[in-house]
Design an enzyme around this catalytic site. Sequence first.
Site, PDB file in Angstrom:
ATOM      1  N   CYS A 116       0.818  -1.214   0.000  1.00 44.63           N
ATOM      2  CA  CYS A 116       0.000   0.000   0.000  1.00 44.63           C
ATOM      3  C   CYS A 116       0.853   1.266   0.000  1.00 44.63           C
ATOM      4  O   CYS A 116       0.345   2.354  -0.258  1.00 44.63           O
ATOM      5  CB  CYS A 116      -0.915   0.006   1.209  1.00 44.63           C
ATOM      6  SG  CYS A 116      -1.827  -1.527   1.390  1.00 44.63           S
ATOM      7  N   HIS A 256      -3.381   6.814   2.702  1.00 43.77           N
ATOM      8  CA  HIS A 256      -3.812   5.493   2.235  1.00 43.77           C
ATOM      9  C   HIS A 256      -5.193   5.204   2.813  1.00 43.77           C
ATOM     10  O   HIS A 256      -5.447   5.426   3.992  1.00 43.77           O
ATOM     11  CB  HIS A 256      -2.794   4.445   2.690  1.00 43.77           C
ATOM     12  CG  HIS A 256      -3.246   3.047   2.471  1.00 43.77           C
ATOM     13  ND1 HIS A 256      -3.846   2.639   1.300  1.00 43.77           N
ATOM     14  CD2 HIS A 256      -3.198   1.946   3.275  1.00 43.77           C
ATOM     15  CE1 HIS A 256      -4.134   1.351   1.393  1.00 43.77           C
ATOM     16  NE2 HIS A 256      -3.759   0.910   2.576  1.00 43.77           N
ATOM     17  N   ASN A 286     -10.126  -0.853   0.315  1.00 43.88           N
ATOM     18  CA  ASN A 286      -8.663  -0.740   0.319  1.00 43.88           C
ATOM     19  C   ASN A 286      -8.124  -1.326  -0.986  1.00 43.88           C
ATOM     20  O   ASN A 286      -8.196  -2.532  -1.201  1.00 43.88           O
ATOM     21  CB  ASN A 286      -8.119  -1.502   1.536  1.00 43.88           C
ATOM     22  CG  ASN A 286      -6.617  -1.404   1.672  1.00 43.88           C
ATOM     23  OD1 ASN A 286      -5.914  -1.057   0.723  1.00 43.88           O
ATOM     24  ND2 ASN A 286      -6.116  -1.734   2.842  1.00 43.88           N
TER      25      ASN A 286
HETATM   26  O1  UT7 Z   1      -3.640  -1.756   3.636  1.00 40.94           O
HETATM   27  C1  UT7 Z   1      -2.946  -2.435   4.632  1.00 40.94           C
HETATM   28  C2  UT7 Z   1      -3.311  -1.914   5.867  1.00 40.94           C
HETATM   29  N1  UT7 Z   1      -4.461  -2.622   6.404  1.00 40.94           N
HETATM   30  C3  UT7 Z   1      -5.109  -2.065   7.379  1.00 40.94           C
HETATM   31  O2  UT7 Z   1      -4.767  -0.952   7.725  1.00 40.94           O
HETATM   32  C4  UT7 Z   1      -6.153  -2.831   8.127  1.00 40.94           C
HETATM   33  C5  UT7 Z   1      -5.994  -2.562   9.590  1.00 40.94           C
HETATM   34  N2  UT7 Z   1      -6.982  -3.227  10.442  1.00 40.94           N
HETATM   35  C6  UT7 Z   1      -8.244  -2.815  10.485  1.00 40.94           C
HETATM   36  O3  UT7 Z   1      -8.655  -1.946   9.760  1.00 40.94           O
HETATM   37  C7  UT7 Z   1      -9.142  -3.428  11.556  1.00 40.94           C
HETATM   38  O4  UT7 Z   1      -8.361  -4.127  12.471  1.00 40.94           O
HETATM   39  C8  UT7 Z   1     -10.224  -4.379  10.983  1.00 40.94           C
HETATM   40  C9  UT7 Z   1     -11.242  -3.567  10.201  1.00 40.94           C
HETATM   41  C10 UT7 Z   1      -9.594  -5.425  10.102  1.00 40.94           C
HETATM   42  C11 UT7 Z   1     -10.965  -5.068  12.135  1.00 40.94           C
HETATM   43  O5  UT7 Z   1     -11.522  -4.108  13.005  1.00 40.94           O
HETATM   44  P1  UT7 Z   1     -11.341  -4.243  14.586  1.00 40.94           P
HETATM   45  O6  UT7 Z   1     -12.124  -3.176  15.230  1.00 40.94           O
HETATM   46  O7  UT7 Z   1      -9.860  -4.285  14.850  1.00 40.94           O
HETATM   47  O8  UT7 Z   1     -12.049  -5.605  14.875  1.00 40.94           O
HETATM   48  P2  UT7 Z   1     -11.434  -6.902  15.558  1.00 40.94           P
HETATM   49  O9  UT7 Z   1     -10.377  -7.493  14.687  1.00 40.94           O
HETATM   50  O10 UT7 Z   1     -11.085  -6.556  16.957  1.00 40.94           O
HETATM   51  O11 UT7 Z   1     -12.657  -7.885  15.533  1.00 40.94           O
HETATM   52  C12 UT7 Z   1     -13.797  -7.661  16.302  1.00 40.94           C
HETATM   53  C13 UT7 Z   1     -14.783  -8.770  16.043  1.00 40.94           C
HETATM   54  C14 UT7 Z   1     -14.179 -10.165  16.082  1.00 40.94           C
HETATM   55  O12 UT7 Z   1     -15.103 -10.994  16.715  1.00 40.94           O
HETATM   56  P3  UT7 Z   1     -14.837 -11.542  18.204  1.00 40.94           P
HETATM   57  O13 UT7 Z   1     -13.558 -12.296  18.109  1.00 40.94           O
HETATM   58  O14 UT7 Z   1     -14.725 -10.297  19.041  1.00 40.94           O
HETATM   59  O15 UT7 Z   1     -16.045 -12.354  18.474  1.00 40.94           O
HETATM   60  C15 UT7 Z   1     -14.100 -10.553  14.625  1.00 40.94           C
HETATM   61  O16 UT7 Z   1     -14.202 -11.936  14.429  1.00 40.94           O
HETATM   62  O17 UT7 Z   1     -15.347  -8.616  14.757  1.00 40.94           O
HETATM   63  C16 UT7 Z   1     -15.300  -9.867  14.070  1.00 40.94           C
HETATM   64  N3  UT7 Z   1     -15.231  -9.628  12.625  1.00 40.94           N
HETATM   65  C17 UT7 Z   1     -16.303  -9.385  11.876  1.00 40.94           C
HETATM   66  N4  UT7 Z   1     -17.610  -9.311  12.178  1.00 40.94           N
HETATM   67  C18 UT7 Z   1     -18.468  -9.035  11.193  1.00 40.94           C
HETATM   68  C19 UT7 Z   1     -14.136  -9.579  11.847  1.00 40.94           C
HETATM   69  N5  UT7 Z   1     -14.495  -9.308  10.573  1.00 40.94           N
HETATM   70  C20 UT7 Z   1     -15.847  -9.192  10.571  1.00 40.94           C
HETATM   71  C21 UT7 Z   1     -16.787  -8.904   9.575  1.00 40.94           C
HETATM   72  N6  UT7 Z   1     -18.093  -8.841   9.922  1.00 40.94           N
HETATM   73  N7  UT7 Z   1     -16.442  -8.694   8.290  1.00 40.94           N
END
Ligand code: UT7
Length: 331
Positions: A116, A256, A286
């Site tokens: 990215c 980004h 993204n």
């Molecule tokens: O371009 C490269 C750079 N990439 C990035 O910058 C991405 C960086 N990361 C992020 O943007 C975020 O970490 C995410 C959007 C990927 C995730 O958001 P988060 O607030 O960090 O959520 P989390 O990983 O803490 O997950 C919270 C919950 C989990 O469930 P449990 O374990 O708490 O029961 C996940 O399993 O959300 C769940 N989850 C989803 N739920 C519904 C993960 N993906 C999804 C989804 N729909 N698509």
Amino acid sequence: MKNLRPVGILGVGHYAPEKILTNKDLEKMVNTTDEWITERTGIKERHIAAPGENTSDMAVAAARRALEHAGVKPEEIDLIVMCTLSGDYPFPATGCLVQDKLGAVNAGAFDLAAGCSGFIYGLSVASQMVATGSMNKVLVIGAEILSRVINWEDRNTCVLFADGAGAAVIGPVEEGYGFYSYTLGSDGSGGEAIIARAGGTRTPVTEEILKEKLHLAQMDGTEVFKFASRIMPEAINTVLAKSGLQADDIDIYIPHQANVRIIQSGAKRLKQPLEKFFINVQKYGNTSAGSVPIALSEAWDEGRIKKGDNVLLVGFGTGLTWAACALKWNK
Ligand code: UT7
């Protein structure tokens, strides 16, 4: 260094495939909701390449628009820096396919893999080439078809990544305009955080690998989120210091587009109003190396950038890598 000349952006362009996939569409594909995706990422919809449409095709479409905007002909281009991690083939380089399709008969071409951050890495290469007088016009393109390298059963990634391309023509500009400086960074110890584990020479693709989908992207979202939230303001501060500028001197930040929350937290840490950060992640998701040039081109189209504005670009992603640059807009 002596005899360096000012370098800037002569034209920008972007392209996104016609097909739009909404969060509602994704609700039917994986266990997710529009509400979750919107709240956690800011994404509402994204573009998906059509069958038969390739990364090089999208790169060419964006490049043609950038060339037109710059008033530059393909044969005037000395070099094509093709930034992508989802090229048409492992080899030859997608940059060479683009060179041929564009009719850039006088250009060298190569691919640059910095995820990215790729487009800003590409700009830094182009800038040095033009500043030294070694080259006159360089085309830098960021293009991705991430929809073909993600696991459509993995809700952690498939709701985030998508397809698109952006391009810029780099060349000499009048004194007092153009790039101030760059910062580039990497930390390979974080390489596991966003990775396609197979498909390279370490783990060639086998039937077993395909079944386990190890050739597709995996991401530790939380780790990357922490890294991105820290590194984005850090990279911005580094490039501001190198440029002799303050955060307040920047008219528009082009970050980004990974997650609106990362942009919000960056704006807060820098004590800058969010309105100064261009945001279009809601429409594109993204698009990795495509993200910064699409945002830059769209900001230009929307009249958000005018001659004399201080513009700051910042990216971060797989590698891990990060990059930022600042310039005084010359068009
Ligand atoms: O371009 C490269 C750079 N990439 C990035 O910058 C991405 C960086 N990361 C992020 O943007 C975020 O970490 C995410 C959007 C990927 C995730 O958001 P988060 O607030 O960090 O959520 P989390 O990983 O803490 O997950 C919270 C919950 C989990 O469930 P449990 O374990 O708490 O029961 C996940 O399993 O959300 C769940 N989850 C989803 N739920 C519904 C993960 N993906 C999804 C989804 N729909 N698509």
